[in-house]
Motif scaffolding. Structure first.
Motif: not given
Length: 142
Positions: A20-22, A56-60, A124-125
């Motif tokens: 889940r987005p953090v 990986g990581v998604r940066f919103r 943002e997350s």
């Protein structure tokens, strides 16, 4: 509980996303970045299955768009979605990299701290991702 009720609960659990987005907390110093990297790596080692790829990581980004990042022993791979292409000048300023012809950036691993410091105020997350196509440059996370 009836068998149908159990099945409904199982369906809900299987539909629930694993990650889940953090909400993002701005990183202000290189030490903040190093701590985030350490904590994030530990979390990924605990939660990502060994056979999973595209990790990986998604940066919103708060102003709009997504940037996907994967790290390897010798590189940082960024997949900048078209709606986040506006971030290119910041990536170049933070890392000294040239803008690639496509959406995939391959940066030296020693640019990770500068990159995260540069992006930090715009994020943002964050979200752990698996199965993302990092193209021919993509590698295993671990």
């Amino acid at each position: 509980m009836t068998p149908d009720a159990n099945q409904n609960n199982d369906n809900k659990d299987s539909e629930r996303p694993r990650f889940r987005p953090v909400p993002w907390t701005s990183l202000e110093t290189p030490q903040d970045v190093e701590l985030w990297i350490e904590e994030h790596n530990r979390t990924m080692q605990e939660l990502v299955k060994p056979q999973e790829t595209g990790v990986g990581v998604r940066f919103r980004l708060a102003p709009g768009g997504d940037v996907y990042m994967q790290t390897a022993a010798d590189a940082v791979i960024l997949d900048v979605e078209p709606d986040a292409s506006w971030i290119a000048p910041l990536i170049m300023a933070a890392t000294g990299a040239e803008q690639p012809a496509g959406s995939t950036w391959v940066l030296p691993d020693d640019k990770l701290v500068q990159l995260l410091l540069g992006l930090s105020t715009l994020v943002e997350s964050s979200l752990i991702v698996t199965g993302h196509n990092f193209g021919k440059h993509g590698r295993r996370q671990f």
